[in-house]
Design an enzyme around this catalytic site. Sequence first.
Site, PDB file in Angstrom:
ATOM      1  N   CYS A  88      15.898  23.437  -0.701  1.00  0.00           N
ATOM      2  CA  CYS A  88      14.920  23.435  -1.797  1.00  0.00           C
ATOM      3  C   CYS A  88      13.504  23.562  -1.256  1.00  0.00           C
ATOM      4  O   CYS A  88      12.652  24.229  -1.855  1.00  0.00           O
ATOM      5  CB  CYS A  88      15.041  22.150  -2.619  1.00  0.00           C
ATOM      6  SG  CYS A  88      16.630  21.918  -3.451  1.00  0.00           S
ATOM      7  N   CYS A 142      16.845  17.659  -0.555  1.00  0.00           N
ATOM      8  CA  CYS A 142      17.453  18.996  -0.394  1.00  0.00           C
ATOM      9  C   CYS A 142      16.597  19.867   0.526  1.00  0.00           C
ATOM     10  O   CYS A 142      15.517  20.324   0.140  1.00  0.00           O
ATOM     11  CB  CYS A 142      17.618  19.641  -1.771  1.00  0.00           C
ATOM     12  SG  CYS A 142      18.084  21.379  -1.731  1.00  0.00           S
TER      13      CYS A 142
END
Length: 322
Positions: free
Chosen positions: A82, A79
């Site tokens: 993230c 991700c």
Amino acid sequence: MTQPREFSLYGAVDLGARQAAAQRKEQAAARAGGPDGPGGPGSQPDGFVFDVSEDTFETDVLERSRTVPVVMDLWAEWCGPCKQLSPILEKLAAEANGAWVLAKVDVDANPQLSAALQVQSIPMVVAVIAGQLVPGFLGALPEAQVRQWLGQLMQAVKQLSMPGAGGPDPDGEAGPDAGPAAEAYTEPGLIEAQQAMERGDLDAAAAAFERMLADTPGHPVAVQGLAQVNLFRRVNSYDEAAARKAAAASPGDVDAQIKVADLDLASGRAGEAFDRLLGVIRRTAGEDRNRARLHLIGLFDIFPPRDSRVTKARSTLSSLLF
């Protein structure tokens, strides 16, 4: 997302995801020369950031949340957003110096926990206070907005007199002296409310505040504490996705607008919550208008009387009513 009163882990465990996550962690450790590597999603600056698994969740998050707020960062190695958000959260956790702690959950390695938290997209941030889930936000917000959400969270914590509330605020400064509010928590009713919160029993906490107000109408700490506990109780019963869908589809649905205002406020977006209800008051009349007005006034009780956001919203409310 639905706000459960109690967490439960369910669903099939994806052993392949666990193995892949473990391998990624080993590879990162080999590259960095340490178990987590500097600055990565699993790093643990100053001891206030730690990894959580399905096996450790109850102890590291639920039990710990009864003495200090736990912010949860749900992430995955693949991700990209993230990797933008995690360093911000870790930086702010270090600045907080124990006023709150950051629990990091690799969603690939912990699918049951992800299912229990109803994770639909990442990065996702929520908080746990006294065993109760508090809504957070989705996506990689800029640092200023993350600080704003944390500020709202810590304000709620201070009103509930949790032990973690005395640390620095999210802007990195030392927290203000609690003054009379802290001294007030020597009162039996407030001690009872605090102990109920530590058990995760919001109903008992609310009852304790209500008894205090029956004995001492207008008690400032009890007023704020009851307003905050009632917000938590309401939000715990909402299906966030359904509420937001209903509010978007029906601007005139007062119940739906009230629910989304609660969700926004619990997520640290006080201005948006106030503006939503002010919009309802502007568009409606009669009983609908009065319900929105009363709910907005009830939300004001969560904040100190001189809070700038409350002052602004009260001014707008007055112009709409008179």
